[in-house]
Design a protein around this motif. Sequence first.
Motif, PDB file in Angstrom:
ATOM      1  N   ILE A 261       0.868  -1.170   0.000  1.00 27.44           N
ATOM      2  CA  ILE A 261       0.000   0.000   0.000  1.00 27.44           C
ATOM      3  C   ILE A 261       0.908   1.223   0.000  1.00 27.44           C
ATOM      4  O   ILE A 261       1.892   1.267   0.741  1.00 27.44           O
ATOM      5  CB  ILE A 261      -0.960   0.002   1.208  1.00 27.44           C
ATOM      6  CG1 ILE A 261      -1.847   1.227   1.187  1.00 27.44           C
ATOM      7  CG2 ILE A 261      -0.235  -0.094   2.508  1.00 27.44           C
ATOM      8  CD1 ILE A 261      -2.953   1.187   2.201  1.00 27.44           C
ATOM      9  N   THR A 262       0.596   2.183  -0.842  1.00 28.19           N
ATOM     10  CA  THR A 262       1.453   3.366  -0.934  1.00 28.19           C
ATOM     11  C   THR A 262       1.165   4.308   0.232  1.00 28.19           C
ATOM     12  O   THR A 262       0.114   4.237   0.862  1.00 28.19           O
ATOM     13  CB  THR A 262       1.232   4.126  -2.255  1.00 28.19           C
ATOM     14  OG1 THR A 262      -0.078   4.701  -2.242  1.00 28.19           O
ATOM     15  CG2 THR A 262       1.419   3.214  -3.453  1.00 28.19           C
ATOM     16  N   ILE A 263       2.103   5.195   0.480  1.00 31.76           N
ATOM     17  CA  ILE A 263       1.915   6.164   1.552  1.00 31.76           C
ATOM     18  C   ILE A 263       0.754   7.097   1.234  1.00 31.76           C
ATOM     19  O   ILE A 263       0.031   7.528   2.118  1.00 31.76           O
ATOM     20  CB  ILE A 263       3.219   6.931   1.840  1.00 31.76           C
ATOM     21  CG1 ILE A 263       3.067   7.713   3.147  1.00 31.76           C
ATOM     22  CG2 ILE A 263       3.613   7.811   0.674  1.00 31.76           C
ATOM     23  CD1 ILE A 263       4.365   8.127   3.768  1.00 31.76           C
ATOM     24  N   TYR A 264       0.532   7.349  -0.055  1.00 37.65           N
ATOM     25  CA  TYR A 264      -0.598   8.194  -0.451  1.00 37.65           C
ATOM     26  C   TYR A 264      -1.928   7.493  -0.160  1.00 37.65           C
ATOM     27  O   TYR A 264      -2.885   8.128   0.283  1.00 37.65           O
ATOM     28  CB  TYR A 264      -0.506   8.561  -1.928  1.00 37.65           C
ATOM     29  CG  TYR A 264       0.702   9.403  -2.249  1.00 37.65           C
ATOM     30  CD1 TYR A 264       0.830  10.680  -1.736  1.00 37.65           C
ATOM     31  CD2 TYR A 264       1.720   8.912  -3.062  1.00 37.65           C
ATOM     32  CE1 TYR A 264       1.940  11.465  -2.025  1.00 37.65           C
ATOM     33  CE2 TYR A 264       2.832   9.681  -3.360  1.00 37.65           C
ATOM     34  CZ  TYR A 264       2.931  10.961  -2.835  1.00 37.65           C
ATOM     35  OH  TYR A 264       4.031  11.727  -3.123  1.00 37.65           O
ATOM     36  N   ALA A 265      -2.013   6.198  -0.407  1.00 42.29           N
ATOM     37  CA  ALA A 265      -3.225   5.439  -0.112  1.00 42.29           C
ATOM     38  C   ALA A 265      -3.468   5.389   1.397  1.00 42.29           C
ATOM     39  O   ALA A 265      -4.609   5.492   1.857  1.00 42.29           O
ATOM     40  CB  ALA A 265      -3.125   4.029  -0.682  1.00 42.29           C
ATOM     41  N   ALA A 266      -2.396   5.245   2.161  1.00 43.18           N
ATOM     42  CA  ALA A 266      -2.524   5.232   3.620  1.00 43.18           C
ATOM     43  C   ALA A 266      -3.068   6.561   4.123  1.00 43.18           C
ATOM     44  O   ALA A 266      -3.938   6.595   4.999  1.00 43.18           O
ATOM     45  CB  ALA A 266      -1.174   4.929   4.260  1.00 43.18           C
ATOM     46  N   LEU A 267      -2.590   7.651   3.564  1.00 36.40           N
ATOM     47  CA  LEU A 267      -3.094   8.968   3.952  1.00 36.40           C
ATOM     48  C   LEU A 267      -4.544   9.153   3.494  1.00 36.40           C
ATOM     49  O   LEU A 267      -5.335   9.805   4.172  1.00 36.40           O
ATOM     50  CB  LEU A 267      -2.209  10.074   3.383  1.00 36.40           C
ATOM     51  CG  LEU A 267      -0.832  10.179   4.028  1.00 36.40           C
ATOM     52  CD1 LEU A 267       0.079  11.075   3.218  1.00 36.40           C
ATOM     53  CD2 LEU A 267      -0.954  10.679   5.460  1.00 36.40           C
ATOM     54  N   ALA A 268      -4.895   8.561   2.381  1.00 33.89           N
ATOM     55  CA  ALA A 268      -6.276   8.639   1.896  1.00 33.89           C
ATOM     56  C   ALA A 268      -7.230   7.917   2.847  1.00 33.89           C
ATOM     57  O   ALA A 268      -8.367   8.351   3.028  1.00 33.89           O
ATOM     58  CB  ALA A 268      -6.376   8.060   0.493  1.00 33.89           C
ATOM     59  N   TYR A 269      -6.787   6.820   3.470  1.00 37.10           N
ATOM     60  CA  TYR A 269      -7.618   6.156   4.473  1.00 37.10           C
ATOM     61  C   TYR A 269      -7.992   7.126   5.587  1.00 37.10           C
ATOM     62  O   TYR A 269      -9.078   7.062   6.136  1.00 37.10           O
ATOM     63  CB  TYR A 269      -6.894   4.958   5.099  1.00 37.10           C
ATOM     64  CG  TYR A 269      -6.791   3.732   4.235  1.00 37.10           C
ATOM     65  CD1 TYR A 269      -7.755   3.431   3.283  1.00 37.10           C
ATOM     66  CD2 TYR A 269      -5.736   2.855   4.378  1.00 37.10           C
ATOM     67  CE1 TYR A 269      -7.659   2.290   2.493  1.00 37.10           C
ATOM     68  CE2 TYR A 269      -5.627   1.711   3.600  1.00 37.10           C
ATOM     69  CZ  TYR A 269      -6.591   1.444   2.668  1.00 37.10           C
ATOM     70  OH  TYR A 269      -6.502   0.320   1.893  1.00 37.10           O
ATOM     71  N   ALA A 270      -7.071   8.016   5.909  1.00 36.65           N
ATOM     72  CA  ALA A 270      -7.287   8.980   6.987  1.00 36.65           C
ATOM     73  C   ALA A 270      -7.964  10.258   6.488  1.00 36.65           C
ATOM     74  O   ALA A 270      -8.011  11.249   7.203  1.00 36.65           O
ATOM     75  CB  ALA A 270      -5.957   9.313   7.652  1.00 36.65           C
TER      76      ALA A 270
END
Length: 113
Positions: free
Chosen positions: A25-34
């Motif tokens: 999972i990319t860091i951008y996707a992780a931030l999108a979860y939040a």
Amino acid sequence: FVENNITVLGEVMNQGSYPVSQDKITIYAALAYAGGISQYGDHRNVILVRQEGDKIMYHKLDLSSSRITGSAFYYVMPNDVIVVEPLHNASWYRFNSSNLMTITSTISALLAI
């Protein structure tokens, strides 16, 4: 990956711990979860906390740079913690924005009278 999470803290819309079911999972996707980085978050000052062996490592990331995609930290690992630091002037703006609105409203009311 059943019990693994990523945690996103700091200047994001919804801080919290999110389950990870994918191996990458990319860091951008992780931030999108939040919910993404808030208007007060600094894209150039994101801290990735990762346990490497028996050490806990802190990696400062600049998400505004295209170099992040070639970085070893582009993909988030299970149990990583992402901390989005606030902009330097964000605390001043948060404190003074409500005061500024009150002063502006008062002046407008006085001028109307």
